[in-house]
Design a protein around this motif. Structure first.
Motif, PDB file in Angstrom:
ATOM      1  N   PHE A  75      -8.846 -47.710  73.432  1.00 49.70           N
ATOM      2  CA  PHE A  75      -7.509 -48.187  73.771  1.00 49.70           C
ATOM      3  C   PHE A  75      -6.687 -48.564  72.546  1.00 49.70           C
ATOM      4  O   PHE A  75      -5.496 -48.841  72.659  1.00 49.70           O
ATOM      5  N   ILE A  76      -7.324 -48.564  71.397  1.00 47.32           N
ATOM      6  CA  ILE A  76      -6.601 -48.730  70.139  1.00 47.32           C
ATOM      7  C   ILE A  76      -6.232 -47.355  69.583  1.00 47.32           C
ATOM      8  O   ILE A  76      -5.096 -47.112  69.172  1.00 47.32           O
ATOM      9  N   ALA A  77      -7.199 -46.442  69.595  1.00 45.64           N
ATOM     10  CA  ALA A  77      -6.993 -45.117  69.000  1.00 45.64           C
ATOM     11  C   ALA A  77      -6.003 -44.265  69.786  1.00 45.64           C
ATOM     12  O   ALA A  77      -5.122 -43.624  69.195  1.00 45.64           O
ATOM     13  N   LEU A  78      -6.138 -44.225  71.108  1.00 44.85           N
ATOM     14  CA  LEU A  78      -5.291 -43.325  71.907  1.00 44.85           C
ATOM     15  C   LEU A  78      -3.802 -43.605  71.731  1.00 44.85           C
ATOM     16  O   LEU A  78      -3.042 -42.687  71.395  1.00 44.85           O
ATOM     17  N   PRO A  79      -3.330 -44.821  71.929  1.00 44.89           N
ATOM     18  CA  PRO A  79      -1.882 -45.021  71.753  1.00 44.89           C
ATOM     19  C   PRO A  79      -1.421 -44.770  70.317  1.00 44.89           C
ATOM     20  O   PRO A  79      -0.314 -44.274  70.089  1.00 44.89           O
ATOM     21  N   TRP A  80      -2.264 -45.101  69.358  1.00 48.34           N
ATOM     22  CA  TRP A  80      -1.892 -44.862  67.956  1.00 48.34           C
ATOM     23  C   TRP A  80      -1.709 -43.372  67.706  1.00 48.34           C
ATOM     24  O   TRP A  80      -0.712 -42.951  67.105  1.00 48.34           O
ATOM     25  N   LEU A  81      -2.670 -42.555  68.165  1.00 44.54           N
ATOM     26  CA  LEU A  81      -2.572 -41.104  67.968  1.00 44.54           C
ATOM     27  C   LEU A  81      -1.378 -40.521  68.714  1.00 44.54           C
ATOM     28  O   LEU A  81      -0.676 -39.651  68.186  1.00 44.54           O
TER      29      LEU A  81
END
Length: 107
Positions: free
Chosen positions: A65-71
């Motif tokens: 949930f940190i990586a997905l929105p950032w990407l």
């Protein structure tokens, strides 16, 4: 019930707001597993152990949930962002399992 909840969360997410996120964060799978384990065994020690194991393994899942929105905010393709986020989460699971083993916690 599960399908209905997924549809409800999806519909609420289309409209925006925090209600869909709140519903999505409910640990329904964990709650169902805990209830069924209790119904089947009445063993509260097994339930306590399962609860602690779930706690330790929720932590690495948060990386998704940190990586997905950032990407996605980096304008990366959705499917590629999803795949990378899942790979990061899997790597974090492996790291957490190694760390827990090293400190003597055995989930």
């Amino acid at each position: 019930m599960s399908a209905g909840l997924i549809v409800l969360i999806s519909e609420l997410a289309k409209r925006g707001g925090w209600m869909s996120a709140l519903l999505a964060t409910l640990p329904l799978t964990s709650l169902l597993a805990i209830v069924w384990l209790y119904v089947d065994t009445r063993d509260t020690q097994k339930i306590a152990a399962l609860s602690i194991d779930i706690f330790w393994l929720v932590l690495p899942s948060l990386s998704f949930f940190i990586a997905l929105p950032w990407l996605l905010r980096m304008r990366m393709n959705f499917w590629l962002s999803l795949a990378i986020s899942l790979a990061i989460m899997f790597a974090c699971y492996l790291l957490m399992m190694a760390l827990l083993k090293k400190i003597g916690v055995n989930p």
